[in-house]
Design an enzyme around this catalytic site. Structure first.
Site, PDB file in Angstrom:
ATOM      1  N   LEU A  56      83.728  61.977  -6.412  1.00  0.00           N
ATOM      2  CA  LEU A  56      84.981  61.207  -6.459  1.00  0.00           C
ATOM      3  C   LEU A  56      86.202  62.057  -6.123  1.00  0.00           C
ATOM      4  CD1 LEU A  56      84.318  59.043  -9.655  1.00  0.00           C
ATOM      5  CD2 LEU A  56      83.993  58.388  -7.273  1.00  0.00           C
ATOM      6  N   CYS A  57      86.064  62.910  -5.099  1.00  0.00           N
ATOM      7  CA  CYS A  57      87.210  63.704  -4.638  1.00  0.00           C
ATOM      8  C   CYS A  57      87.331  63.613  -3.112  1.00  0.00           C
ATOM      9  CB  CYS A  57      87.102  65.152  -5.099  1.00  0.00           C
ATOM     10  SG  CYS A  57      85.492  65.908  -4.875  1.00  0.00           S
ATOM     11  N   GLY A  58      87.131  62.413  -2.590  1.00  0.00           N
ATOM     12  CA  GLY A  58      87.304  62.199  -1.155  1.00  0.00           C
ATOM     13  C   GLY A  58      86.273  62.964  -0.333  1.00  0.00           C
TER      14      GLY A  58
END
Length: 323
Positions: free
Chosen positions: A87-89
């Protein structure tokens, strides 16, 4: 066309997801602030060590140690920095892609099995093992709790391997943190230390803001520039008239390993800050998308509700006319 109950269920689901992404954005923002403070605390030591090395090199350009001498490359070690969670691109995907390209290039040139990987982060470690790379060690805990001691241990292990000829080049692959909205994917030579490129590398970092938009960053940059100009303070240069004992090469033999430790620790702090900045941006984007989806769903719900009310009114009016 979905029913009112289905639309209402989707609105509740999107609202719930939005609360999660909003909370994760705030958590990432807080962690980013702590990571920026850690980099800020390390910078004075980095600046002083760099200044001393520059002064020594300017005084005696011919000084060399075993750690800054080039030699034919037969085996390479890659130290790759990623995160432990998702969930950090595109943060982890970009790092993994860069590692794969580097391994493919070296194996095409030097042969199969000529590259070993030191993964700092669970995501890159899992991918490297899945691809069958020669993975050395497990350093996932270092991402959650960065500390100098473990970085020194890794640097000493790599330095020993380089000194004994087990590896001929060591490279770092990580994200250089420039600001909350900009993290640059970087490949840097760790050993042998290229002092010229290391001392001329990009030092630009914005450690005072967590603003992610370009406009906000430009505004803060202009404001800080005006403040500095208004103060007009000049810093006295450090006296470079060093007396070196016992000799230059002995001193450099002590300083260059310290520079190597600092390079590894700086790369770790940059990677951690970049991870939190990337997650903050990703969660902010997800929250904005949820807001837009909620707006569309509410509009669709109101239209459907109005259509149902109009249909009922027409039925009532039609029944009255028939009677």
């Amino acid at each position: 066309m979905p029913s009112l109950k289905e639309i209402k269920g989707r609105i509740a689901s999107v609202n719930s997801t939005r609360k999660i992404t909003s909370a994760m954005k705030m958590v990432a923002s807080s962690k980013l602030h702590h990571a920026q403070v850690a980099i800020q605390n390390m910078l004075p030591y980095e600046s002083m060590l760099e200044h001393i090395l520059k002064s020594f090199l300017a005084a005696e350009a011919e000084s060399q140690t075993v750690f800054d001498q080039e030699r034919p490359v037969k085996r390479v070690a890659l130290v790759v920095f990623s995160s432990n969670s998702s969930l950090c691109g595109g943060f982890n995907a970009n790092i993994i892609k860069k590692m794969m390209h580097a391994v493919e290039a070296y194996e095409a040139e030097l042969g199969k099995g000529s590259v070993e990987v030191y993964p700092i982060g669970r995501k890159v470690a899992e991918k490297a093992r899945k691809l069958g790379y020669d993975v050395k060690g497990d350093f996932a805990a270092l991402v959650d709790h960065p500390n100098v001691r473990e970085c020194i241990d890794i640097a000493m292990e790599l330095g020993t391997k380089f000194y004994e000829g087990e590896v001929d080049r060591v490279e770092l692959i990580y994200h250089h943190f420039k600001s909350a909205g900009s993290q640059v994917l970087t490949t840097k030579q760790f050993l042998p230390i290229d002092l010229e490129s290391e001392l001329d590398r990009d030092h630009e970092r914005d450690l005072t803001s967590i603003a992610t938009s370009k406009e906000a960053q430009e505004y803060l940059k202009r404001r800080r520039k005006k403040t500095v100009n208004a103060q007009g303070e000049e810093v006295e240069p450090l006296n470079d008239n060093f007396i070196v004992e016992p000799d230059m090469n002995t001193v450099l033999t002590q300083l260059i390993p310290k520079m190597a430790h600092l390079m590894l620790y700086t790369a770790l702090l940059d990677s951690v800050a970049s991870e939190h900045a990337a997650r903050m941006v990703a969660m902010q984007t997800a929250t904005d998308n949820a807001d837009e989806l909620l707006r569309q769903l509410n509009l669709q719900y109101n239209k459907s509700r109005q259509q149902a009310i109009t249909s009922e009114l027409l039925d009532i009016v039609g029944g009255s006319v028939n009677n």
